[in-house]
Write a protein that holds these residues in place. Structure first.
Motif, PDB file in Angstrom:
ATOM      1  N   GLU A 189       0.823  -1.208   0.000  1.00  0.00           N
ATOM      2  CA  GLU A 189       0.000   0.000   0.000  1.00  0.00           C
ATOM      3  C   GLU A 189       0.858   1.258   0.000  1.00  0.00           C
ATOM      4  N   VAL A 190       1.948   1.248   0.760  1.00  0.00           N
ATOM      5  CA  VAL A 190       2.837   2.415   0.791  1.00  0.00           C
ATOM      6  C   VAL A 190       3.415   2.662  -0.597  1.00  0.00           C
ATOM      7  N   VAL A 191       3.868   1.615  -1.268  1.00  0.00           N
ATOM      8  CA  VAL A 191       4.442   1.771  -2.601  1.00  0.00           C
ATOM      9  C   VAL A 191       3.414   2.384  -3.552  1.00  0.00           C
ATOM     10  N   LEU A 192       2.164   1.952  -3.477  1.00  0.00           N
ATOM     11  CA  LEU A 192       1.127   2.460  -4.376  1.00  0.00           C
ATOM     12  C   LEU A 192       0.793   3.927  -4.124  1.00  0.00           C
ATOM     13  N   THR A 193       1.063   4.432  -2.916  1.00  0.00           N
ATOM     14  CA  THR A 193       0.806   5.864  -2.688  1.00  0.00           C
ATOM     15  C   THR A 193       1.747   6.740  -3.508  1.00  0.00           C
ATOM     16  N   GLY A 194       2.802   6.152  -4.055  1.00  0.00           N
ATOM     17  CA  GLY A 194       3.668   6.913  -4.944  1.00  0.00           C
ATOM     18  C   GLY A 194       2.970   7.298  -6.241  1.00  0.00           C
ATOM     19  N   ILE A 195       1.952   6.559  -6.617  1.00  0.00           N
ATOM     20  CA  ILE A 195       1.203   6.880  -7.833  1.00  0.00           C
ATOM     21  C   ILE A 195       0.309   8.088  -7.607  1.00  0.00           C
ATOM     22  N   THR A 196      -0.308   8.168  -6.438  1.00  0.00           N
ATOM     23  CA  THR A 196      -1.194   9.293  -6.144  1.00  0.00           C
ATOM     24  C   THR A 196      -0.437  10.489  -5.581  1.00  0.00           C
ATOM     25  N   ALA A 241      -2.226  -2.383 -14.325  1.00  0.00           N
ATOM     26  CA  ALA A 241      -0.857  -2.054 -14.731  1.00  0.00           C
ATOM     27  C   ALA A 241      -0.085  -1.416 -13.582  1.00  0.00           C
ATOM     28  N   GLU A 242      -0.746  -0.559 -12.799  1.00  0.00           N
ATOM     29  CA  GLU A 242      -0.095   0.081 -11.660  1.00  0.00           C
ATOM     30  C   GLU A 242       0.242  -0.942 -10.583  1.00  0.00           C
ATOM     31  N   ARG A 243      -0.663  -1.872 -10.339  1.00  0.00           N
ATOM     32  CA  ARG A 243      -0.365  -2.939  -9.366  1.00  0.00           C
ATOM     33  C   ARG A 243       0.814  -3.790  -9.826  1.00  0.00           C
ATOM     34  N   ALA A 244       0.851  -4.082 -11.108  1.00  0.00           N
ATOM     35  CA  ALA A 244       1.950  -4.899 -11.639  1.00  0.00           C
ATOM     36  C   ALA A 244       3.281  -4.167 -11.516  1.00  0.00           C
ATOM     37  N   ARG A 245       3.270  -2.866 -11.794  1.00  0.00           N
ATOM     38  CA  ARG A 245       4.496  -2.071 -11.682  1.00  0.00           C
ATOM     39  C   ARG A 245       4.980  -2.036 -10.235  1.00  0.00           C
ATOM     40  N   ALA A 295      11.013   2.228  -3.661  1.00  0.00           N
ATOM     41  CA  ALA A 295      10.007   1.653  -4.556  1.00  0.00           C
ATOM     42  C   ALA A 295       8.840   2.612  -4.747  1.00  0.00           C
ATOM     43  N   ARG A 296       8.416   3.258  -3.671  1.00  0.00           N
ATOM     44  CA  ARG A 296       7.322   4.242  -3.749  1.00  0.00           C
ATOM     45  C   ARG A 296       7.684   5.384  -4.695  1.00  0.00           C
ATOM     46  N   ALA A 297       8.929   5.856  -4.608  1.00  0.00           N
ATOM     47  CA  ALA A 297       9.356   6.969  -5.451  1.00  0.00           C
ATOM     48  C   ALA A 297       9.445   6.566  -6.917  1.00  0.00           C
ATOM     49  N   LEU A 298       9.762   5.301  -7.182  1.00  0.00           N
ATOM     50  CA  LEU A 298       9.970   4.856  -8.560  1.00  0.00           C
ATOM     51  C   LEU A 298       8.683   4.411  -9.251  1.00  0.00           C
ATOM     52  N   VAL A 299       7.641   4.115  -8.482  1.00  0.00           N
ATOM     53  CA  VAL A 299       6.446   3.514  -9.068  1.00  0.00           C
ATOM     54  C   VAL A 299       5.732   4.454 -10.026  1.00  0.00           C
ATOM     55  N   SER A 300       5.910   5.761  -9.859  1.00  0.00           N
ATOM     56  CA  SER A 300       5.282   6.720 -10.765  1.00  0.00           C
ATOM     57  C   SER A 300       6.130   6.972 -12.014  1.00  0.00           C
ATOM     58  N   GLU A 301       7.209   6.204 -12.157  1.00  0.00           N
ATOM     59  CA  GLU A 301       8.120   6.298 -13.305  1.00  0.00           C
ATOM     60  C   GLU A 301       8.659   7.722 -13.487  1.00  0.00           C
ATOM     61  N   PRO A 302       9.313   8.266 -12.455  1.00  0.00           N
ATOM     62  CA  PRO A 302       9.828   9.645 -12.538  1.00  0.00           C
ATOM     63  C   PRO A 302      11.041   9.731 -13.448  1.00  0.00           C
ATOM     64  N   ARG A 303      11.323  10.943 -13.882  1.00  0.00           N
ATOM     65  CA  ARG A 303      12.545  11.209 -14.640  1.00  0.00           C
ATOM     66  C   ARG A 303      13.669  11.661 -13.713  1.00  0.00           C
ATOM     67  N   LEU A 304      13.308  12.167 -12.536  1.00  0.00           N
ATOM     68  CA  LEU A 304      14.271  12.682 -11.562  1.00  0.00           C
ATOM     69  C   LEU A 304      13.961  12.082 -10.202  1.00  0.00           C
ATOM     70  N   LEU A 305      14.979  11.549  -9.535  1.00  0.00           N
ATOM     71  CA  LEU A 305      14.828  10.952  -8.209  1.00  0.00           C
ATOM     72  C   LEU A 305      15.667  11.733  -7.211  1.00  0.00           C
ATOM     73  N   LEU A 306      15.037  12.212  -6.136  1.00  0.00           N
ATOM     74  CA  LEU A 306      15.718  12.943  -5.073  1.00  0.00           C
ATOM     75  C   LEU A 306      15.766  12.078  -3.828  1.00  0.00           C
ATOM     76  N   LEU A 307      16.959  11.913  -3.262  1.00  0.00           N
ATOM     77  CA  LEU A 307      17.150  11.089  -2.067  1.00  0.00           C
ATOM     78  C   LEU A 307      17.708  11.976  -0.962  1.00  0.00           C
ATOM     79  N   ASP A 308      16.872  12.254   0.023  1.00  0.00           N
ATOM     80  CA  ASP A 308      17.209  13.204   1.086  1.00  0.00           C
ATOM     81  C   ASP A 308      17.748  12.457   2.293  1.00  0.00           C
ATOM     82  N   GLU A 309      19.088  12.353   2.381  1.00  0.00           N
ATOM     83  CA  GLU A 309      19.752  11.640   3.476  1.00  0.00           C
ATOM     84  C   GLU A 309      19.108  10.274   3.696  1.00  0.00           C
ATOM     85  N   PRO A 310      19.095   9.409   2.668  1.00  0.00           N
ATOM     86  CA  PRO A 310      18.376   8.134   2.770  1.00  0.00           C
ATOM     87  C   PRO A 310      18.938   7.162   3.796  1.00  0.00           C
TER      88      PRO A 310
END
Length: 266
Positions: free
Chosen positions: A96-103, A117-121, A153-168
């Motif tokens: 569920e957390v990963v899917l919140t990246g879509i919304t 398709a979103e569930r599969a991704r 995974a949450r950040a990547l599920v929306s298929e972004p072009r730019l990924l920001l990692l804040d002190e991961p």
């Protein structure tokens, strides 16, 4: 193609200027690290990269759009953000957390259902990041390392072009940190078109896939460019105002206080 471009950027808060003429440019497919001491301005610059903050003066282009001349909500859909201080309060499962990246929300929106398709991704990302055995586990029961991989995974599920990692790596022990860095190091192979910016205080927290670096101190750029040229003893010493030896070995960086030994000749 330029993904981020800052030109002569200043930023004032409550009448105080905290960024002074900051400029750098990030090209598609590059993986940047942003370093500097507390108060250097890293969070403010990351706010520009995430289309959250506008500069006081100067220009910021994100994904080809100038801030102030584009609808920010639409732009943010192409930006993934990994924040270890994710403010989730509900006991959502990993899936569920990963899917919140879509919304783009912290909680699951009412009456929203993902497509097949979103569930599969989401499933594919969960599997890629080694979280399949934890897919039904709930957020409060996860370790910090499992949370970190879930947020990637949450950040990547929306298929972004730019990924920001804040002190991961915040709050991770050594083993969990290395697992997370291994995960981040996969991204150039699994997501070859992705560009990333990772913020940290510590050279040891840089993945070996880091291509470029930006060092900030007191709201100014100390150095910016290819990582091997920027992450030097001289630049780190200047930024942190403490004499530090920087070492690069087997693709990873380390830092320690520069030691000067005096030999007693007696």
């Amino acid at each position: 193609m330029s993904v981020l471009r800052l030109r002569e950027v200043t930023f004032r808060r409550e009448g105080k200027e905290i960024l002074h003429g900051v400029g750098f440019e990030v090209e598609a497919g590059e993986h940047w690290a942003m370093l500097g001491p507390n108060g250097a301005g890293k969070s403010t610059v990351l706010g520009f990269c995430g289309a959250v903050t506008h500069p006081t003066t100067g220009t910021v282009h994100v994904l080809g759009h100038e801030l102030g001349r584009v609808e920010l909500q639409r732009l943010r859909r192409s930006i993934g953000h990994v924040n270890p201080r994710h403010p989730l309060r509900s006991p959502l499962t990993v899936g569920e957390v990963v899917l919140t990246g879509i919304t783009g929300t912290v909680e699951t929106p009412n009456r929203w259902e993902p497509t097949a398709a979103e569930r599969a991704r989401a499933h594919d990302l969960i599997d890629l990041l080694g979280l399949t055995p934890r897919v039904a586990d709930r957020w409060p029961t996860l370790s910090q390392g499992e949370r970190g991989r879930t947020l990637i995974a949450r950040a990547l599920v929306s298929e972004p072009r730019l990924l920001l990692l804040d002190e991961p790596s915040t709050g991770l022990d050594v083993a969990a940190r290395e697992q997370l860095l291994d995960t981040i190091a996969l991204l150039p192979r699994t997501h070859p078109g992705l560009t990333s910016v990772l913020v940290t205080h510590h050279l040891e927290e840089l993945p070996e896939t880091t291509t470029h670096a930006l060092i900030l101190a007191e709201g100014r750029v100390v150095a910016a460019g290819p990582a091997l040229d920027v992450l030097t003893s001289a630049n780190i010493t200047r930024a942190f105002q403490h004499e530090i030896d920087v070492e690069h070995r087997d693709g990873r960086w380390s830092a320690r206080t520069a030691r000067r030994y005096v030999v007693d000749a007696r």
